[in-house]
Design a protein around this motif. Structure first.
Motif, PDB file in Angstrom:
ATOM      1  N   CYS A 330     -44.555  28.673  -4.041  1.00  0.00           N
ATOM      2  CA  CYS A 330     -46.081  28.635  -4.298  1.00  0.00           C
ATOM      3  C   CYS A 330     -46.951  27.959  -3.733  1.00  0.00           C
ATOM      4  N   SER A 331     -46.537  26.827  -2.987  1.00  0.00           N
ATOM      5  CA  SER A 331     -47.294  26.174  -2.085  1.00  0.00           C
ATOM      6  C   SER A 331     -47.561  26.694  -0.757  1.00  0.00           C
ATOM      7  N   PHE A 332     -46.544  27.193  -0.250  1.00  0.00           N
ATOM      8  CA  PHE A 332     -46.526  27.511   1.176  1.00  0.00           C
ATOM      9  C   PHE A 332     -46.259  29.142   1.480  1.00  0.00           C
ATOM     10  N   GLY A 333     -45.807  29.673   0.507  1.00  0.00           N
ATOM     11  CA  GLY A 333     -45.637  31.092   0.883  1.00  0.00           C
ATOM     12  C   GLY A 333     -44.449  31.410   1.472  1.00  0.00           C
ATOM     13  N   ILE A 334     -44.587  32.218   2.640  1.00  0.00           N
ATOM     14  CA  ILE A 334     -43.456  32.496   3.553  1.00  0.00           C
ATOM     15  C   ILE A 334     -42.904  31.296   4.261  1.00  0.00           C
ATOM     16  N   ILE A 335     -43.839  30.459   4.700  1.00  0.00           N
ATOM     17  CA  ILE A 335     -43.396  29.142   5.154  1.00  0.00           C
ATOM     18  C   ILE A 335     -42.624  28.486   4.260  1.00  0.00           C
ATOM     19  N   GLY A 336     -43.196  28.597   2.992  1.00  0.00           N
ATOM     20  CA  GLY A 336     -42.026  27.890   1.939  1.00  0.00           C
ATOM     21  C   GLY A 336     -40.810  28.408   1.872  1.00  0.00           C
ATOM     22  N   VAL A 337     -40.474  29.681   2.203  1.00  0.00           N
ATOM     23  CA  VAL A 337     -39.326  30.328   2.226  1.00  0.00           C
ATOM     24  C   VAL A 337     -38.422  29.825   3.104  1.00  0.00           C
ATOM     25  N   VAL A 338     -39.324  29.665   4.633  1.00  0.00           N
ATOM     26  CA  VAL A 338     -38.439  29.357   5.659  1.00  0.00           C
ATOM     27  C   VAL A 338     -38.017  27.615   5.458  1.00  0.00           C
ATOM     28  N   ILE A 339     -38.892  26.932   5.015  1.00  0.00           N
ATOM     29  CA  ILE A 339     -38.449  25.606   4.585  1.00  0.00           C
ATOM     30  C   ILE A 339     -37.136  25.488   3.656  1.00  0.00           C
ATOM     31  N   CYS A 340     -37.293  26.314   2.531  1.00  0.00           N
ATOM     32  CA  CYS A 340     -36.042  26.179   1.892  1.00  0.00           C
ATOM     33  C   CYS A 340     -34.968  26.790   2.416  1.00  0.00           C
ATOM     34  N   ILE A 341     -34.752  27.728   3.398  1.00  0.00           N
ATOM     35  CA  ILE A 341     -33.817  27.856   4.291  1.00  0.00           C
ATOM     36  C   ILE A 341     -33.231  27.147   5.023  1.00  0.00           C
ATOM     37  N   PHE A 342     -34.052  26.372   5.819  1.00  0.00           N
ATOM     38  CA  PHE A 342     -34.009  25.152   6.572  1.00  0.00           C
ATOM     39  C   PHE A 342     -33.236  24.145   5.840  1.00  0.00           C
ATOM     40  N   LEU A 343     -33.731  23.732   4.509  1.00  0.00           N
ATOM     41  CA  LEU A 343     -32.939  22.848   3.954  1.00  0.00           C
ATOM     42  C   LEU A 343     -31.659  23.056   3.486  1.00  0.00           C
ATOM     43  N   VAL A 344     -31.484  24.338   2.852  1.00  0.00           N
ATOM     44  CA  VAL A 344     -29.947  24.737   2.661  1.00  0.00           C
ATOM     45  C   VAL A 344     -29.117  24.534   3.918  1.00  0.00           C
ATOM     46  N   ILE A 345     -29.621  24.987   4.973  1.00  0.00           N
ATOM     47  CA  ILE A 345     -28.621  24.889   6.027  1.00  0.00           C
ATOM     48  C   ILE A 345     -28.409  23.471   6.587  1.00  0.00           C
ATOM     49  N   GLY A 346     -29.382  22.574   6.306  1.00  0.00           N
ATOM     50  CA  GLY A 346     -29.577  21.178   6.760  1.00  0.00           C
ATOM     51  C   GLY A 346     -28.317  20.427   5.658  1.00  0.00           C
ATOM     52  N   ILE A 347     -28.609  21.002   4.371  1.00  0.00           N
ATOM     53  CA  ILE A 347     -27.629  20.335   3.606  1.00  0.00           C
ATOM     54  C   ILE A 347     -26.225  20.816   3.631  1.00  0.00           C
ATOM     55  N   LEU A 348     -26.120  22.081   3.981  1.00  0.00           N
ATOM     56  CA  LEU A 348     -24.542  22.265   4.446  1.00  0.00           C
ATOM     57  C   LEU A 348     -24.108  21.844   5.363  1.00  0.00           C
ATOM     58  N   ARG A 349     -24.870  21.651   6.561  1.00  0.00           N
ATOM     59  CA  ARG A 349     -24.331  20.821   7.756  1.00  0.00           C
ATOM     60  C   ARG A 349     -24.061  19.408   7.440  1.00  0.00           C
ATOM     61  N   MET A 350     -24.706  18.842   6.662  1.00  0.00           N
ATOM     62  CA  MET A 350     -24.581  17.445   6.219  1.00  0.00           C
ATOM     63  C   MET A 350     -23.312  17.056   5.528  1.00  0.00           C
ATOM     64  N   ILE A 351     -22.967  18.077   4.489  1.00  0.00           N
ATOM     65  CA  ILE A 351     -21.803  18.153   3.556  1.00  0.00           C
ATOM     66  C   ILE A 351     -20.556  18.342   4.209  1.00  0.00           C
ATOM     67  N   PHE A 352     -20.680  19.246   5.170  1.00  0.00           N
ATOM     68  CA  PHE A 352     -19.393  19.431   6.071  1.00  0.00           C
ATOM     69  C   PHE A 352     -19.374  18.567   7.578  1.00  0.00           C
ATOM     70  N   CYS A 353     -20.297  17.666   7.628  1.00  0.00           N
ATOM     71  CA  CYS A 353     -20.499  17.011   8.862  1.00  0.00           C
ATOM     72  C   CYS A 353     -19.243  16.341   9.205  1.00  0.00           C
ATOM     73  N   LYS A 354     -19.058  15.763  10.401  1.00  0.00           N
ATOM     74  CA  LYS A 354     -17.606  15.214  10.884  1.00  0.00           C
ATOM     75  C   LYS A 354     -17.751  13.696  10.377  1.00  0.00           C
ATOM     76  N   ASN A 355     -18.954  13.046  10.674  1.00  0.00           N
ATOM     77  CA  ASN A 355     -19.212  11.514  10.244  1.00  0.00           C
ATOM     78  C   ASN A 355     -19.113  11.360   8.799  1.00  0.00           C
ATOM     79  N   THR A 356     -18.034  10.815   8.427  1.00  0.00           N
ATOM     80  CA  THR A 356     -17.509  10.410   6.912  1.00  0.00           C
ATOM     81  C   THR A 356     -18.734   9.799   6.292  1.00  0.00           C
ATOM     82  N   GLN A 357     -18.954   8.622   6.911  1.00  0.00           N
ATOM     83  CA  GLN A 357     -19.899   7.874   6.183  1.00  0.00           C
ATOM     84  C   GLN A 357     -21.298   8.390   5.963  1.00  0.00           C
ATOM     85  N   MET A 358     -21.837   8.818   7.117  1.00  0.00           N
ATOM     86  CA  MET A 358     -23.112   9.692   6.898  1.00  0.00           C
ATOM     87  C   MET A 358     -23.103  10.680   5.964  1.00  0.00           C
ATOM     88  N   ARG A 359     -22.191  11.590   5.885  1.00  0.00           N
ATOM     89  CA  ARG A 359     -21.928  12.317   4.926  1.00  0.00           C
ATOM     90  C   ARG A 359     -22.120  11.957   3.509  1.00  0.00           C
TER      91      ARG A 359
END
Length: 406
Positions: A330-359
């Motif tokens: 609602c705030s950023f339109g198509i840019i907001g959609v891109v931010i959401c996709i970026f956040l999802v990718i980042g979340i998945l990368r962190m949940i499955f990252c190799k550094n146990t403590q950081m994860r």
């Protein structure tokens, strides 16, 4: 320690407000004292900024600059939004004041190693847990209820508090994490006490965040397992269970309550659960429908920052979306959609990252920040910004490691 000092801001301010009220100090002097207290971590940071190193704060200043520009452009394109910018409790002041959630992006980037960060987080959990019990739960318990702002902006007294439930969630998850890692019984005990308080005095939504944390920790253990076989199956099964609970948890809970009452078990808590009084009274479905209408009217680039608030304000005084995805779009339109996709990718990368403590540190704060799917605004939940800071530090470290072949 600078991070801990910033984390304690809310507690220091709450106690200071109580003391100032008892001393009958109001007006300019009161506001000056409170502002001075919130400024202390920022002032100390600025004093030592040359010794800290640009890499630890450069990312924050970049994001901060973008945020400021977003508010400016929103006002220039839509001057009528000024009313929502000026609101004391839900406007610019709450976003940019020194104890605002966005500053977690700065202070969580200052730590030198994960062991230090975990130590600070644990210390904060102890202090926060004690504060929530002594200064929030006990006064509400002895005073006959929780004072809150209703959907129409008037003060109301309830038998539960959504904000208390979500606030208690962080120490509960931190204690549970340290029990999982160290098997200290007192950590499990404190986590259980906090969970009971959330169940009886908070929101069912907060309990879903606890389920999410447990599920993600199980996935984390599977990721570290040397056995490659069945990994995908196990992780997929956990994800399905989590999604099932998020979608049908309310129905399962109501079925359990009905079954217990059919057996003759009666209690105030069961009555509240079956009537829905411990769930959010915000009318999320109505709010989300209003935000979706706002998205349809917002065009390609949305309405700008706080763009959903004129649409939600007639329904709920706080006027935020109660859903981070809807709020961003609602705030950023198509840019907001891109931010959401970026956040999802980042979340998945962190949940499955190799550094146990950081994860696992990321999982702690992500689980708490997941309340944004049901409540509040991302401008006000510091755990969301802390999770971003932790992910950024990990990705920054990984880039260095690959660059130098370590």
């Amino acid at each position: 320690w600078l991070l801990l000092l910033w984390l304690l801001n809310d507690i220091i301010l709450s106690i200071s407000r109580y003391i100032l009220t008892q001393l009958n100090i109001y007006g300019f002097i009161r506001n000056f004292i409170l502002l001075f207290l919130t400024m202390i971590p920022i002032v100390i940071f600025l004093v030592y900024i040359k010794k800290i190193g640009q890499k630890k704060y450069r990312f924050f200043f970049g994001i901060y600059f973008i945020i400021v520009l977003s508010f400016i452009f929103t006002y220039l394109l839509n001057p009528e939004i000024a009313y929502f910018f000026k609101r004391e409790d839900y406007g610019l002041q709450r976003v940019f004041r020194p104890d605002g959630a966005i500053y977690a992006l700065l202070f969580f980037n200052l730590y030198d190693n994960t062991n230090e960060l975990l130590d600070i987080v644990k210390k904060y959990a102890w202090i926060d847990f004690g504060y929530l019990i002594i200064f929030q739960f006990l006064p509400a318990y002895t005073g006959g209820g929780w004072t809150d702002i209703g959907s129409n902006g008037t003060m109301v007294v309830r038998q539960y508090s959504l904000s208390f439930g979500y606030a208690m969630l962080l120490p509960v998850i931190i204690f549970l994490y340290f029990w999982i890692k160290n098997k200290r019984f007192y950590c499990l005990l404190l986590s259980c006490i906090g969970s009971v308080l959330i169940f009886t005095n908070g929101s069912r939504g907060a309990l879903l965040m606890l389920v999410l944390f447990i599920g993600l920790m199980m996935i984390s253990n599977i990721v570290d397992s040397p056995k490659v076989s069945y990994k995908v199956l196990k992780i997929s099964s956990i994800i399905i269970v989590i999604l099932f609970l998020f979608l049908f948890g309310e129905l399962l809970l109501r079925s359990f309550v009905s079954f217990a009452q059919d057996l003759g078990i009666q209690s105030r808590t069961l009555d509240l659960l079956i009537s829905g009084d411990i769930s959010s009274d915000t009318g999320r479905d109505v709010i989300w429908a209003a935000v979706i209408d706002a998205i349809k009217d917002g065009g390609f680039f949305g309405h700008g920052v706080f763009g959903e608030r004129p649409y939600v304000f007639p329904i709920h005084y706080a006027a935020y979306s109660h859903n981070i995805i809807l709020e961003l779009i609602c705030s950023f339109g198509i840019i907001g959609v891109v931010i959401c996709i970026f956040l999802v990718i980042g979340i998945l990368r962190m949940i499955f990252c190799k550094n146990t403590q950081m994860r696992e540190i990321f999982i702690i704060f992500f689980a708490v920040a997941s309340q944004l799917f049901f409540s509040l605004s991302f401008w006000y939940v510091w755990e969301f910004w802390a999770a971003i800071a932790i992910a950024y530090r990990y990705f920054q470290t990984e880039r260095k490691r690959k660059r130098y072949g370590r």
